[in-house]
Design an enzyme around this catalytic site. Structure first.
Site, mmCIF file in Angstrom:
data_model
loop_
_atom_site.group_PDB
_atom_site.id
_atom_site.type_symbol
_atom_site.label_atom_id
_atom_site.label_comp_id
_atom_site.label_asym_id
_atom_site.label_seq_id
_atom_site.Cartn_x
_atom_site.Cartn_y
_atom_site.Cartn_z
ATOM 1 N N CYS A 158 0.850 -1.194 0.000
ATOM 2 C CA CYS A 158 0.000 0.000 0.000
ATOM 3 C C CYS A 158 0.884 1.240 0.000
ATOM 4 O O CYS A 158 2.096 1.121 -0.089
ATOM 5 C CB CYS A 158 -0.965 -0.010 1.179
ATOM 6 S SG CYS A 158 -0.177 0.184 2.772
ATOM 7 N N SER A 159 0.295 2.412 0.118
ATOM 8 C CA SER A 159 1.118 3.611 -0.011
ATOM 9 C C SER A 159 2.133 3.751 1.114
ATOM 10 O O SER A 159 3.277 4.073 0.868
ATOM 11 C CB SER A 159 0.265 4.868 -0.178
ATOM 12 O OG SER A 159 -0.802 4.862 0.710
#
Length: 102
Positions: free
Chosen positions: A8-9
């Site tokens: 994910c980020s």
């Protein structure tokens, strides 16, 4: 032992999902290693892990990451948004396991 990572980020929102996936795996008696890794760590992680699932916030990288993983004969898919939103560790674990079997 199968090794799965969620990308994910920043690696934070998926860490809750990782805990739920680990619980689901433990309930089934499965030996898996699951980690949440930030997008910036993808290059190293794809070499060490068997499969990658992308969080909705990095889905735009799917094609790039799939191409990179394919060179290592590994798979990358986006996490089903409904399962992600509901933090459904069972379903996301099933998705990762089905990629490993495919």
């Amino acid at each position: 032992m199968k090794k799965i990572f969620l990308c994910c980020s920043a690696g934070m929102s998926t860490s809750m999902l990782v805990k739920k996936m680990e619980q689901a795996a433990a309930d089934r008696g499965l030996e898996v290693e699951i980690a949440a890794i930030a997008m910036s760590g993808f290059d190293e992680a794809i070499e060490a892990y068997d499969v990658c699932l992308l969080g909705p916030q990095v889905k735009f990288k799917l094609a790039d990451f799939q191409a990179q993983a394919a060179e290592l004969n590994k798979k990358v898919e986006a996490i089903d948004p409904m399962s992600y939103g509901m933090m459904n560790g069972e379903k996301v674990l099933d998705q990762a396991l089905s990629l490993l079997e495919a």
